[in-house]
Design an enzyme around this catalytic site. Structure first.
Site, PDB file in Angstrom:
ATOM      1  N   ASP A   1       0.896  -1.148   0.000  1.00  0.00           N
ATOM      2  CA  ASP A   1       0.000   0.000   0.000  1.00  0.00           C
ATOM      3  C   ASP A   1       0.941   1.205   0.000  1.00  0.00           C
ATOM      4  OD1 ASP A   1      -1.465   2.260   0.801  1.00  0.00           O
ATOM      5  OD2 ASP A   1      -3.049   0.951   1.483  1.00  0.00           O
ATOM      6  N   HIS A   2       1.074   1.872  -1.126  1.00  0.00           N
ATOM      7  CA  HIS A   2       2.177   2.833  -1.221  1.00  0.00           C
ATOM      8  C   HIS A   2       2.006   4.026  -0.266  1.00  0.00           C
ATOM      9  CE1 HIS A   2      -0.350   5.148  -4.023  1.00  0.00           C
ATOM     10  NE2 HIS A   2       0.467   6.168  -3.824  1.00  0.00           N
TER      11      HIS A   2
ATOM     12  N   HIS B 123      -5.681   2.808   0.997  1.00  0.00           N
ATOM     13  CA  HIS B 123      -4.976   3.986   1.515  1.00  0.00           C
ATOM     14  C   HIS B 123      -5.708   4.649   2.695  1.00  0.00           C
ATOM     15  CE1 HIS B 123      -2.871   3.184  -2.069  1.00  0.00           C
ATOM     16  NE2 HIS B 123      -3.552   3.956  -2.898  1.00  0.00           N
TER      17      HIS B 123
HETATM   18  C1  BG6 Z   1      -3.276   4.749  -6.488  1.00  0.00           C
HETATM   19  C2  BG6 Z   1      -4.606   4.782  -7.188  1.00  0.00           C
HETATM   20  O1  BG6 Z   1      -3.238   3.691  -5.559  1.00  0.00           O
HETATM   21  O2  BG6 Z   1      -3.098   5.969  -5.785  1.00  0.00           O
HETATM   22  C3  BG6 Z   1      -4.671   5.972  -8.128  1.00  0.00           C
HETATM   23  O3  BG6 Z   1      -4.767   3.586  -7.923  1.00  0.00           O
HETATM   24  C4  BG6 Z   1      -4.361   7.246  -7.400  1.00  0.00           C
HETATM   25  O4  BG6 Z   1      -5.944   6.068  -8.732  1.00  0.00           O
HETATM   26  C5  BG6 Z   1      -3.060   7.115  -6.624  1.00  0.00           C
HETATM   27  O5  BG6 Z   1      -4.213   8.275  -8.383  1.00  0.00           O
HETATM   28  C6  BG6 Z   1      -2.819   8.311  -5.740  1.00  0.00           C
HETATM   29  O6  BG6 Z   1      -1.559   8.206  -5.173  1.00  0.00           O
HETATM   30  P1  BG6 Z   1      -0.724   9.489  -4.767  1.00  0.00           P
HETATM   31  O7  BG6 Z   1       0.501   8.942  -4.137  1.00  0.00           O
HETATM   32  O8  BG6 Z   1      -0.474  10.248  -6.034  1.00  0.00           O
HETATM   33  O9  BG6 Z   1      -1.609  10.242  -3.838  1.00  0.00           O
END
Ligand code: BG6
Length: 493
Positions: free
Chosen positions: A182-183, A245
């Site tokens: 989960d980044h 997230h």
């Molecule tokens: C991803 C989603 O996990 O997170 C995308 O699949 C989204 O739709 C992105 O744009 C948002 O990540 P960040 O790090 O740019 O807020």
């Protein structure tokens, strides 16, 4: 910590994630000398591309997405030499035998001691196929080396499919070698939540329903679905942002203090929190972005690979509660959407108001507010009340604003840099254990079931707005608002 040598095998190497995140993250780690002396990367994809084309694609991706400026091609030679491309149809069992021999060759050339990271940057239907094949070809065994499997989201489409997927993957790799990404957990300030809460006398004693009025989590984006219609039609904002997230951030904000900071103790507390989540019908709002002809912005239904009758939501706002001693009675609001006026991720903690202040001319006393900013600024903002300078006894809200990436020259590592490094180190703390995934789906499935009962058309909202009016009403009926505390100044030192 000295890292052991490894080969990273990326499945889905020509895809968006690899291009935008993985290659640039590897490059930045290399530039900062964080990678071991011996490592190599095998990009695996279905297309037929030459080594030269592959290297060009890596350079283009780094030029566009790396936070560090690119060296010249000559200086990059040592980095690029370690990258090779292997063509594979993921269904073709025979191909995995060839891949195995190829990885052994690479292992010999780059002295990577048989250690491997298999990164599945592919659609989830390929997860079990690839992990089965790796297992059947003896590529998942840890004999004298380690083999780790990294899987991207989405992990399933609902609880049932996630369980099936997990059973499949677990047959092939043991839980301790599975890294579910989960980044958001790799973002600097997400990692800082525990530190703020548990390393400050100032916050933890107040972190409960006696002092906190409500908490809101805002994860908003200005972009639309950006050519990802095929994926997004199946996921929508609820699966794309909330299931993972938003719930991960919520569990870090609301969990009990873990008995230790080791991986399992933290995860145990997150699980207890997720299990206590409650949601009521009428507390979830969905929306879909419309077109804006004047601004030349396509509506969601006009995007590539999206059905013109699609009901998929690109916006969700919800109110949830946590059924435990600490949080009884405190609402948590989550809002996420595409095509909003600003891209930002923030957690806003609003404290209860004091019952009126003696002696001072009482205007409406502002609440104390703590904002944890994840992006684009990273930092913490605190609003409190102070006397307005002068001879009158007036009170006014003032603020302290700590921004850790606003200083000149400061460039926080990207989430994927931290996460890749953790896989290399064998530290799964910032990855989700199976039961976290399970309980997130249990929560999200409840919302899906509510929507099934009330599947009217998804309300539209104009691009560049904060979603449908109902999302604002969700707050206002509780006498609250969605809050955004903009930074007023940027200090350059
Ligand atoms: C991803 C989603 O996990 O997170 C995308 O699949 C989204 O739709 C992105 O744009 C948002 O990540 P960040 O790090 O740019 O807020």
């Amino acid at each position: 910590m000295n890292l052991q040598p490894f080969t990273l095998a990326i499945f889905g190497a020509t895809g968006d994630l690899t291009r935008r995140k993985l290659y640039p993250a590897l490059y930045n780690l290399w530039r900062e000398n964080q990678l071991p002396k011996d490592f190599s990367v095998v990009s695996i994809g279905r297309r037929d591309i030459s080594r030269e084309e592959h290297h060009d694609a890596i350079i283009r991706s780094m030029e566009r997405f790396s936070r560090k400026q690119l060296h010249t091609r000559h200086e990059l030679k040592d980095f690029l030499d370690r990258f090779s491309y292997f063509r594979l149809e993921f269904h073709n069992s025979k191909g995995y035998g060839e891949l195995k021999s190829y990885l052994s060759e690479v292992d010999q050339t780059w002295h990577t001691q048989g250690n491997k990271i298999y990164f599945l940057a592919v659609a989830p239907e390929f997860f079990p196929i690839i992990s089965d094949e790796l297992h059947d070809h003896g590529m998942a065994e840890n004999i004298g080396s380690w083999q780790r499997l990294v899987v991207e989201k989405p992990f399933g489409q609902d609880l049932q499919s996630a369980i099936a997927l997990n059973n499949d993957v677990r047959k092939t790799f043991p839980e301790e070698n599975i890294y579910r990404i989960d980044h958001y957990l790799g973002k600097e300030m997400a990692q800082n939540i525990m530190v703020l809460r548990f390393a400050n006398t100032l916050f933890e004693p107040l972190w409960n329903n006696r002092y906190i009025d409500h908490i809101q989590i805002n994860l908003t984006e200005t972009i639309g679905v950006e050519g990802r219609g095929l994926y997004y039609e199946k996921s929508g904002a609820l699966h794309d942002m909330v299931q993972n997230h938003a719930l991960q951030l919520l569990s870090l904000i609301a969990m009990e203090p873990p008995i230790a900071l080791d991986t399992e103790s933290v995860r145990d507390e997150k699980i207890k929190m997720l299990r206590s989540l409650k949601i009521k019908p009428g507390d979830v709002v969905r929306g879909q972005y419309d077109c804006d002809e004047k601004a030349n912005i396509l509506g969601y239904r006009e995007e590539e690979n999206v059905s013109p009758q699609s009901n998929t939501e690109t916006f969700v706002a919800l109110k949830t509660t946590i059924d435990n001693f600490r949080w009884a009675g405190v609402p948590f609001y989550i809002r996420t959407g595409k095509r909003m006026p600003q891209k930002y991720s923030e957690i806003v903690v609003t404290f209860k108001k004091l019952p009126g202040v003696l002696y001072f001319e009482k205007e409406d006393l502002g609440s104390n507010v703590l904002v944890i900013r994840l992006q684009p600024d990273e930092g913490v903002y605190l609003q409190f009340n102070a006397k307005r300078p002068g001879t009158n006894n007036f009170i006014q809200p003032v603020s302290m604003d700590f921004c850790q990436n606003c200083h000149n020259g400061f460039n926080s590592p990207e989430a994927y840099e931290r996460l890749l490094l953790d896989v290399m180190r064998g530290d799964p703390t910032l990855f989700t254990r199976w039961d976290e995934v399970e309980y997130s789906w249990r929560f999200v499935d409840q919302i899906e079931n509510m929507w099934k009962e009330d599947r009217g058309p998804t309300p539209l909202y104009a691009p560049n707005t904060w979603g449908p009016q109902k999302a604002i009403d969700l707050m206002q009926r509780d006498g609250r608002d969605w809050l955004r505390f903009q930074r007023k100044e940027v200090y350059i030192i």
